[in-house]
Design an enzyme around this catalytic site. Structure first.
Site, PDB file in Angstrom:
ATOM      1  N   MET A 111       0.849  -1.193   0.000  1.00  0.00           N
ATOM      2  CA  MET A 111       0.000   0.000   0.000  1.00  0.00           C
ATOM      3  C   MET A 111       0.889   1.248   0.000  1.00  0.00           C
ATOM      4  O   MET A 111       0.444   2.339   0.368  1.00  0.00           O
ATOM      5  CB  MET A 111      -0.934  -0.016   1.212  1.00  0.00           C
ATOM      6  N   LEU A 137       6.761   3.087   1.238  1.00  0.00           N
ATOM      7  CA  LEU A 137       7.698   1.956   1.275  1.00  0.00           C
ATOM      8  C   LEU A 137       8.850   2.207   2.249  1.00  0.00           C
ATOM      9  O   LEU A 137       9.469   3.269   2.243  1.00  0.00           O
ATOM     10  CB  LEU A 137       8.241   1.693  -0.128  1.00  0.00           C
ATOM     11  N   HIS A 175       9.553  -3.286   3.165  1.00  0.00           N
ATOM     12  CA  HIS A 175       9.137  -3.459   1.765  1.00  0.00           C
ATOM     13  C   HIS A 175      10.365  -3.666   0.865  1.00  0.00           C
ATOM     14  O   HIS A 175      10.332  -4.460  -0.075  1.00  0.00           O
ATOM     15  CB  HIS A 175       8.395  -2.220   1.261  1.00  0.00           C
ATOM     16  N   GLN A 226      -2.336 -12.408   7.463  1.00  0.00           N
ATOM     17  CA  GLN A 226      -2.539 -12.156   6.028  1.00  0.00           C
ATOM     18  C   GLN A 226      -1.768 -13.188   5.205  1.00  0.00           C
ATOM     19  O   GLN A 226      -2.295 -13.765   4.253  1.00  0.00           O
ATOM     20  CB  GLN A 226      -2.058 -10.737   5.706  1.00  0.00           C
ATOM     21  N   VAL A 254      11.116  -7.344   9.228  1.00  0.00           N
ATOM     22  CA  VAL A 254      12.318  -6.514   9.389  1.00  0.00           C
ATOM     23  C   VAL A 254      12.093  -5.540  10.546  1.00  0.00           C
ATOM     24  O   VAL A 254      11.016  -4.952  10.672  1.00  0.00           O
ATOM     25  CB  VAL A 254      12.629  -5.734   8.087  1.00  0.00           C
ATOM     26  N   ARG A 297       3.032   2.770   9.443  1.00  0.00           N
ATOM     27  CA  ARG A 297       2.342   3.573  10.467  1.00  0.00           C
ATOM     28  C   ARG A 297       3.295   4.086  11.545  1.00  0.00           C
ATOM     29  O   ARG A 297       2.896   4.918  12.359  1.00  0.00           O
ATOM     30  CB  ARG A 297       1.209   2.755  11.106  1.00  0.00           C
TER      31      ARG A 297
HETATM   32  O1  PAF Z   1      -0.013  -5.871   3.336  1.00  0.00           O
HETATM   33  C1  PAF Z   1      -0.486  -4.910   2.681  1.00  0.00           C
HETATM   34  O2  PAF Z   1       0.154  -3.866   2.519  1.00  0.00           O
HETATM   35  C2  PAF Z   1      -1.877  -5.037   2.077  1.00  0.00           C
HETATM   36  O3  PAF Z   1      -2.736  -5.722   2.918  1.00  0.00           O
HETATM   37  C3  PAF Z   1      -1.858  -5.660   0.667  1.00  0.00           C
HETATM   38  C4  PAF Z   1      -1.391  -7.108   0.692  1.00  0.00           C
HETATM   39  C5  PAF Z   1      -0.968  -4.850  -0.250  1.00  0.00           C
HETATM   40  C6  PAF Z   1      -3.268  -5.651   0.068  1.00  0.00           C
HETATM   41  O4  PAF Z   1      -3.760  -4.358  -0.053  1.00  0.00           O
END
Ligand code: PAF
Length: 289
Positions: free
Chosen positions: A32, A35, A39, A160, A183, A194
């Site tokens: 999202m 970064l 990421h 997730q 990380v 956040r």
């Molecule tokens: O982990 C995230 O940033 C989000 O849940 C994802 C997997 C990009 C889906 O919007």
């Protein structure tokens, strides 16, 4: 080579079609945006395992619950481009909300992908009702658009990751899910988009989340297998400004909740979600038998 930003689904499909014609493998890193180092490690992994790499940057409205921070969620595409470029990513896919959901005003009309209830009536799924339906739906759309051979997901969002792996297996997506390690800052704080909302004093309090998890892991290694005792170790390490949403123990292989009266006999994920200064943070460790 510089990273290209693509906003349109059709344009990305054309690029991917060309890449596939050259028999090149494709890896996707769904994000999202905003970064950070976490990421970046996912993107570097993707670059190391595929010929062509896509990072999606899309703040997905349908995975936010009413009252959550969808409007405030940081959107930093220019900075994201630099991070993606430094990791070696080929394409940033940054669609608009309208591009992904042309009929979002008729939300009830949208076809959704939903995980099984018993795997979401726990941890983040319990407090964020419908969140994982939104995640699975957007990830399905991204998989269909990008058609990656591999997709990288971080272990910070451990529920997730579990649900995406299950969705891929249950729905026969020909995609290998690559779990990537969580990380942390040197201080122990798990990296999160956040974190930038945290004041200095919030950050000091937030640090006690990883401290509590590490204390649980240390106690476990020293032979404490009783969940109630491990739970208490966690609680005693949390700062008073940490508003605990959950501290839960689930089996690593099934994501079944382990009761406080139980003793740990196989690998377990110990996870925390908490608010510090109003900012929701998650973290976890694995207790390996
Ligand atoms: O982990 C995230 O940033 C989000 O849940 C994802 C997997 C990009 C889906 O919007």
């Amino acid at each position: 080579m510089s990273t290209v930003v693509i906003n349109k689904i059709d344009e990305l499909r054309d690029i991917i079609k060309n890449v596939k014609l050259q028999n090149k493998s494709v890896a996707l890193v769904p994000t999202m945006g905003c970064l950070h180092g976490g990421h970046k490690s996912l993107m570097e992994k993707a670059c190391s395992i595929a010929d062509f790499t896509v990072v999606s940057v899309f703040v997905n409205p349908i995975q936010f619950c009413p009252g959550e921070d969808y409007d405030q969620y940081p959107r930093t595409l220019d900075a994201d481009k630099l991070v993606a470029e430094s990791a070696g990513i080929d394409v940033i896919f940054a669609p608009s909300v309208n591009e992904m959901y042309p009929n979002l005003n008729k939300f009830s009309d949208l076809t959704m992908v939903a995980p099984p209830y018993e795997l979401t009536d726990i941890m983040c799924g319990k407090s964020r009702v419908g969140h994982f339906d939104g995640v699975e739906t957007v990830v399905t759309k991204l998989f269909n658009i990008v058609q990656p051979d591999k997709a990288c997901f971080g272990m910070k969002d451990i529920q997730q990751l579990f649900l995406i792996k299950k969705m891929v297996a249950d729905l026969n997506f020909p995609i290998e899910i690559i779990p990537c390690p969580l990380v942390r800052e040197e201080s122990g704080l798990a990296l999160s988009s956040r974190n930038k909302y945290l004041s200095d004093s919030d950050k000091t309090s937030a640090l006690t989340i990883s401290k509590a998890l590490f204390a649980i892991r240390d106690s476990f290694k020293l032979g404490i297998k009783d969940v109630k005792k491990l739970f208490d170790v966690g609680l005693t390490n949390l700062d008073k400004n940490v508003e605990l949403e959950y501290l839960e123990f689930v089996c690593e292989d099934s994501f079944k909740k382990i009761d406080s009266s139980d003793t740990i006999t196989k690998n377990v994920i110990c996870a925390i979600a908490a608010r510090v200064g109003g900012v929701r943070l998650i973290d976890n460790v694995i207790l390996e038998v």
